[in-house]
Design an enzyme around this catalytic site. Structure first.
Site, mmCIF file in Angstrom:
data_model
loop_
_atom_site.group_PDB
_atom_site.id
_atom_site.type_symbol
_atom_site.label_atom_id
_atom_site.label_comp_id
_atom_site.label_asym_id
_atom_site.label_seq_id
_atom_site.Cartn_x
_atom_site.Cartn_y
_atom_site.Cartn_z
ATOM 1 N N TYR A 37 -2.724 -0.787 10.481
ATOM 2 C CA TYR A 37 -2.632 -1.130 9.067
ATOM 3 C C TYR A 37 -1.323 -0.609 8.473
ATOM 4 O O TYR A 37 -0.617 -1.332 7.749
ATOM 5 C CB TYR A 37 -3.828 -0.538 8.315
ATOM 6 C CG TYR A 37 -3.841 -0.843 6.837
ATOM 7 C CD1 TYR A 37 -4.245 -2.095 6.376
ATOM 8 C CD2 TYR A 37 -3.457 0.113 5.898
ATOM 9 C CE1 TYR A 37 -4.260 -2.380 5.019
ATOM 10 C CE2 TYR A 37 -3.466 -0.157 4.543
ATOM 11 C CZ TYR A 37 -3.870 -1.407 4.110
ATOM 12 O OH TYR A 37 -3.879 -1.692 2.768
ATOM 13 N N SER A 54 0.859 -1.181 0.000
ATOM 14 C CA SER A 54 0.000 0.000 0.000
ATOM 15 C C SER A 54 0.895 1.231 0.000
ATOM 16 O O SER A 54 2.044 1.181 0.476
ATOM 17 C CB SER A 54 -0.896 0.015 1.244
ATOM 18 O OG SER A 54 -1.543 1.259 1.402
#
Length: 265
Positions: free
Chosen positions: A162, A149
């Site tokens: 995350y 990501s």
């Protein structure tokens, strides 16, 4: 040497929806045999039923579903067993795609939230990679593709767990790439921005009122297309979307400015 999908053997985790599902379909259309892992059996069966419409010969016969949670060691072993049975113990591609997330301040979260996210997003793919290395060493122009990501490059508020998991995957990928270079195994890191998928429908330990602000979202199949291109070219890293690139490169140029922009009021 480019990676070619035709007659290759691939593993894709998180295959029931989003990027993983789109990748499976693209691989099948290109002539690959795909070991697809996900927890939702009905979704894998739907994907299997649609495989014969993948515009490639014998696509349904080249689809091998493995149902189960990738954090379970027995499930990981079954994924490797199935992959190893397809072409004499050879594996050409491992896509670590399965992932979960959460929204909300770190101070308000239970410790279990961090542990669950790290188990799914980091420990499980790392251990699956460990199991797959012997098969990959026998593969043709083998590639390990880790779906990361842009938040593995620049962290943002309310996604601390995350972000931590994606930073860990980023660091692991960079280190492993250097270690495996003499073996011919390429490690490709793909870093999308927000993806239009079911990811936000499966957030854990997140209050219903939490929202996520982001720019530069792509449809899942567009990310899958970019991922396939990166795998074929055996690239080291690709960052998806202009918004994602802007965040990453702005942080590299001037972290204090990005810190000020992202700071919560």
């Amino acid at each position: 040497m480019r990676w070619e999908p035709k007659e290759s053997v691939a593993i894709v985790t998180g295959a029931s929806s989003g990027i993983g599902r789109c990748l499976c379909r693209r691989l099948l259309r290109s002539g690959a045999s795909v070991v697809a892992n996900a927890r939702r059996e009905e979704r894998l069966l739907e994907l299997q039923d649609s495989a014969d419409n993948a515009s490639a010969d014998n696509a349904e016969q080249r689809f091998f579903p493995v149902v189960g949670d990738v954090t379970d060691p027995t499930v990981r072993q079954e994924i490797i067993r199935v992959a190893g049975s397809i072409r004499s113990g050879e594996l050409d591609l491992l896509v670590n795609n399965a992932g979960i997330g959460a929204l909300g301040p770190f101070a308000d979260a239970e410790p279990s939230r961090l542990r669950r996210i790290m188990e799914v997003n980091f420990f499980a793919p790392v251990e699956l990679t460990r199991l797959a290395l012997d098969l990959l060493r026998r593969g043709r122009a083998p590639v390990i593709c880790n779906l990361c990501s842009v938040l593995g490059h620049r962290a943002v508020p309310d996604k601390s767990e995350y972000c931590a998991s994606k930073f860990a995957m980023h660091g692991f990928s960079d280190s492993l790439r250097a270690e495996l270079a003499p073996t011919g195994i390429q490690v490709t890191l793909v870093s999308p921005s927000t993806t239009e998928s079911e990811f936000f429908d499966s957030l854990i330990d997140t209050d219903a009122g939490q929202t996520s602000k982001s720019i530069g979202s792509w449809p899942a199949d567009r990310v899958a297309k970019a991922t396939m291109s990166a795998i074929r070219a055996r690239r080291s890293e690709v960052i998806c979307s202009l918004g994602g690139k802007a965040l990453v490169y702005a942080d590299r140029l001037s972290p204090p400015i990005v810190n000020a922009v992202l700071k919560k009021s």
